[in-house]
Design an enzyme around this catalytic site. Structure first.
Site, PDB file in Angstrom:
ATOM      1  CB  ILE A   1      25.827  24.659 -15.613  1.00  0.00           C
ATOM      2  CG1 ILE A   1      25.706  24.553 -17.166  1.00  0.00           C
ATOM      3  CG2 ILE A   1      24.820  24.103 -15.034  1.00  0.00           C
ATOM      4  CD1 ILE A   1      26.032  23.382 -17.714  1.00  0.00           C
TER       5      ILE A   1
ATOM      6  CB  VAL B   1      24.865  19.685 -12.369  1.00  0.00           C
ATOM      7  CG1 VAL B   1      24.552  18.296 -12.781  1.00  0.00           C
ATOM      8  CG2 VAL B   1      24.531  20.654 -13.242  1.00  0.00           C
ATOM      9  CG  ASP B   2      19.034  16.361 -11.841  1.00  0.00           C
ATOM     10  OD1 ASP B   2      18.043  17.263 -12.497  1.00  0.00           O
ATOM     11  OD2 ASP B   2      18.779  15.168 -11.889  1.00  0.00           O
TER      12      ASP B   2
HETATM   13  P1  ADP Z   1      26.374  12.739 -11.843  1.00  0.00           P
HETATM   14  O1  ADP Z   1      25.071  12.031 -11.234  1.00  0.00           O
HETATM   15  O2  ADP Z   1      26.236  12.557 -13.504  1.00  0.00           O
HETATM   16  O3  ADP Z   1      27.863  12.509 -11.533  1.00  0.00           O
HETATM   17  P2  ADP Z   1      26.566  15.175 -10.567  1.00  0.00           P
HETATM   18  O4  ADP Z   1      25.704  16.390 -10.825  1.00  0.00           O
HETATM   19  O5  ADP Z   1      26.648  14.611  -9.135  1.00  0.00           O
HETATM   20  O6  ADP Z   1      26.222  14.482 -11.868  1.00  0.00           O
HETATM   21  O7  ADP Z   1      27.965  15.584 -10.816  1.00  0.00           O
HETATM   22  C1  ADP Z   1      28.336  16.127 -12.125  1.00  0.00           C
HETATM   23  C2  ADP Z   1      29.219  17.393 -12.021  1.00  0.00           C
HETATM   24  O8  ADP Z   1      28.469  18.636 -11.878  1.00  0.00           O
HETATM   25  C3  ADP Z   1      30.158  17.511 -11.104  1.00  0.00           C
HETATM   26  O9  ADP Z   1      31.414  17.640 -11.011  1.00  0.00           O
HETATM   27  C4  ADP Z   1      29.640  18.481  -9.777  1.00  0.00           C
HETATM   28  O10 ADP Z   1      30.757  19.243  -9.230  1.00  0.00           O
HETATM   29  C5  ADP Z   1      28.978  19.423 -11.218  1.00  0.00           C
HETATM   30  N1  ADP Z   1      28.205  20.368 -10.704  1.00  0.00           N
HETATM   31  C6  ADP Z   1      27.309  20.517  -9.470  1.00  0.00           C
HETATM   32  N2  ADP Z   1      26.429  21.535  -9.522  1.00  0.00           N
HETATM   33  C7  ADP Z   1      26.883  22.111 -10.592  1.00  0.00           C
HETATM   34  C8  ADP Z   1      26.464  23.461 -11.233  1.00  0.00           C
HETATM   35  N3  ADP Z   1      25.658  24.309 -10.313  1.00  0.00           N
HETATM   36  N4  ADP Z   1      27.066  23.801 -12.563  1.00  0.00           N
HETATM   37  C9  ADP Z   1      28.129  23.324 -12.914  1.00  0.00           C
HETATM   38  N5  ADP Z   1      28.422  22.100 -12.569  1.00  0.00           N
HETATM   39  C10 ADP Z   1      27.826  21.495 -11.398  1.00  0.00           C
END
Ligand code: ADP
Length: 179
Positions: A17, A39-40
């Protein structure tokens, strides 16, 4: 894979993303807006310290809500930090809170008259919300929002894994069959 709802494209893509050139990308943030893994972490790493500086000024965000910052070095214009629920078995309002995280993000995008927004799969990583239950909520919330009237022309679900992408494609197809 994409469907069109009242002239607005709703698309699922597999990818990262932080590379998406939408007006806003949504972050799966936590209540303290302090960054983290998943993703954060990827958004703050790629976007640079400007985004965290704004998060610090804002302070906190409750579960089910969202806040907006600029997007630093990212190709997007804004980052919408949405806080989804931690999955605790499904009987603690998790579904309503997840819906609310998507709805608040969409409302913030409308207030800024944005034409495109990209969502990750909120809560289904570290927060443990089963994707089979989260995905229909994400899609239905977006589609219902569009049907009520929107300035958005393009909503993109960006899935990081092939399995998550397949789940979204299957649910988007089901949405087409229903309507
Ligand atoms: P949460 O704490 O809300 O569960 P996470 O970041 O751990 O958030 O995961 C949410 C989703 O984002 C997961 O499906 C993860 O695989 C996905 N994710 C991680 N990195 C990225 C990225 N760079 N772009 C898009 N999705 C991502």
């Amino acid at each position: 894979m994409e469907i069109v709802v009242r002239g607005t494209k709703v698309e699922a893509v597999k990818g990262d993303i932080t590379k998406v050139e939408a007006d806003a990308i949504v972050n799966a943030a936590n209540e303290g807006l302090r960054g983290g893994g998943g993703v954060d972490g990827a958004i703050h790493r790629a976007g640079g310290p400007e985004i965290m500086a704004e998060c610090r000024k804002i302070g906190r965000c409750s579960t089910g809500s969202a806040v907006v910052t600029t997007a630093g070095k990212l190709p997007a214009k804004y980052v919408i930090h949405a806080v989804g629920p931690i999955w605790r078995g499904g009987k603690h309002g998790e579904e309503d809170l997840l819906r609310s995280a998507y709805e608040t993000s969409l409302r913030l995008a409308e207030e800024r008259r944005l034409s495109s927004i990209a969502f990750p799969s909120i809560s289904t990583g570290a927060y443990g919300f089963p994707i089979e239950r989260a995905c229909p909520i994400a899609i239905a919330t977006v589609v219902n929002h569009i049907r009520r009237g929107t300035k958005l022309k393009h909503v993109i679900f960006v899935l990081f894994s092939e399995d998550d992408y397949k789940t979204y494609v299957a649910n988007l197809k089901r949405m087409v069959e229903k309507t």
